[in-house]
Scaffold this active site. Sequence first.
Site, short mmCIF file in Angstrom:
data_model
loop_
_atom_site.label_atom_id
_atom_site.label_comp_id
_atom_site.label_asym_id
_atom_site.label_seq_id
_atom_site.Cartn_x
_atom_site.Cartn_y
_atom_site.Cartn_z
N CYS A 112 -2.48 1.14 8.20
CA CYS A 112 -3.17 0.09 8.96
C CYS A 112 -3.46 0.43 10.44
O CYS A 112 -4.59 0.29 10.87
CB CYS A 112 -2.38 -1.21 8.96
SG CYS A 112 -1.56 -1.57 7.43
N GLY A 192 -6.74 -1.15 -7.95
CA GLY A 192 -7.07 -1.17 -9.38
C GLY A 192 -8.06 -0.07 -9.76
O GLY A 192 -8.27 0.88 -8.99
N GLY A 218 -3.11 4.43 -7.43
CA GLY A 218 -4.49 3.95 -7.29
C GLY A 218 -5.10 3.83 -8.67
O GLY A 218 -5.51 4.83 -9.27
C1 LIG Z 1 -1.12 -7.69 -3.71
C2 LIG Z 1 -0.95 -6.34 -3.08
C3 LIG Z 1 -0.07 -6.20 -2.00
C4 LIG Z 1 0.11 -4.95 -1.40
N1 LIG Z 1 0.99 -4.82 -0.36
C5 LIG Z 1 1.21 -3.60 0.19
C6 LIG Z 1 2.17 -3.43 1.22
O1 LIG Z 1 2.85 -4.37 1.64
N2 LIG Z 1 2.32 -2.18 1.73
C7 LIG Z 1 1.62 -1.10 1.28
O2 LIG Z 1 1.82 0.02 1.77
N3 LIG Z 1 0.72 -1.23 0.28
C8 LIG Z 1 0.50 -2.44 -0.27
N4 LIG Z 1 -0.41 -2.57 -1.29
C9 LIG Z 1 -1.13 -1.38 -1.78
C10 LIG Z 1 -0.43 -0.79 -3.00
O3 LIG Z 1 0.87 -0.37 -2.69
C11 LIG Z 1 -1.23 0.43 -3.56
O4 LIG Z 1 -1.33 1.41 -2.56
C12 LIG Z 1 -2.63 0.05 -4.01
O5 LIG Z 1 -2.65 -1.23 -4.59
C13 LIG Z 1 -3.24 1.09 -4.97
O6 LIG Z 1 -2.59 1.13 -6.20
P1 LIG Z 1 -3.09 0.29 -7.51
O7 LIG Z 1 -4.57 0.52 -7.62
O8 LIG Z 1 -2.31 0.84 -8.64
O9 LIG Z 1 -2.78 -1.15 -7.22
C14 LIG Z 1 -0.61 -3.82 -1.89
C15 LIG Z 1 -1.48 -3.97 -2.98
C16 LIG Z 1 -1.66 -5.19 -3.57
C17 LIG Z 1 -2.58 -5.32 -4.75
#
Ligand SMILES: Cc1cc2nc3c(=O)[nH]c(=O)nc-3n(C[C@H](O)[C@H](O)[C@H](O)COP(=O)(O)O)c2cc1C
Length: 287
Positions: A112, A192, A218
């Site tokens: 961030c 997603g 991811g």
């Molecule tokens: C609802 C939600 C909350 C998340 N909160 C965080 C967080 O607090 N810290 C962080 O580093 N990533 C956060 N992420 C990102 C996930 O850790 C991950 O990097 C991202 O969703 C990609 O993986 P995916 O496509 O399997 O979900 C969040 C993702 C989602 C969907």
Amino acid sequence: MLLNASGCLDALTAPEVARSLDAFVTKTVTPLPRDGNTPVRIAETDVGMLNSIGLANPGIDRFMTRNLSQLEKLGVPLWVSVGGFETDDYAEICLRLDDNEEVAAIELNVSCPNVEAPVESATEIVAAARLATRKPLWAKLSPAVPDIAEVARAAQAAGADGLSLVNTIRGLKLDTATLRPVLGPGHGGLSGPALKPIALAAVASCYRATEMPIVGMGGVQTGLDALELIAAGARHVALGTVLFSDPDAPARVRTELHAAAAERGWKSYDDAYAVAHEEVLSSRTTT
Ligand SMILES: Cc1cc2nc3c(=O)[nH]c(=O)nc-3n(C[C@H](O)[C@H](O)[C@H](O)COP(=O)(O)O)c2cc1C
């Protein structure tokens, strides 16, 4: 190792899901408590999910006194995800966690802070965290940068032990009736299936640039998705969005991962590590 992606699993409400992982990664913790963004914070799209949670968390004081002691009871290695808005925020939390034996590793959510200067930002945060703790440090990077390999090299030079790739990428969903943003703050982070090719590219370039251990994530929905990330250069894989629709995903993905490796003639999925970087010996090249 199979982990959850930060923010995608509440281990205290679903302890059995957390126990089905090799390590549990907490939601990002910041120095002060945060309520997060105004609702609506989650929206589905055709290609994944948008979230604008806004780092809602209890803050490090309550996390240490309340959450951590409960998480320790899970009996699963704990990775704490650390976030902040200034470099000192990260250093302060790392220092607080350093003495805690239950914390196996720290994931620095460097995705961030300063999106305009990602290399400098990653260097400063990782270097400050490195001074504050002896724990393994994993730098979690955003794919929304001009050159993620450059950020990875900077994190490595500053003392990171590994990389977590990738965080979400900015997206917008409009209400089809009003044509206004669905999410409270307007845009959100897209996760997603749409993220999978982006994650594969990030893992592949950071592997080539650093050869560091990588947690790939991811858009992983199946064991084959996980195997692809391993082939691109990930040592470990994390499940995120899939956990919202399928809490049994850890066991299922593990079974599918073994099967996908076996189908390709490997004894273990570790044998697929970084094979995407090897030359393909096709019949044309060997004859
Ligand atoms: C609802 C939600 C909350 C998340 N909160 C965080 C967080 O607090 N810290 C962080 O580093 N990533 C956060 N992420 C990102 C996930 O850790 C991950 O990097 C991202 O969703 C990609 O993986 P995916 O496509 O399997 O979900 C969040 C993702 C989602 C969907």
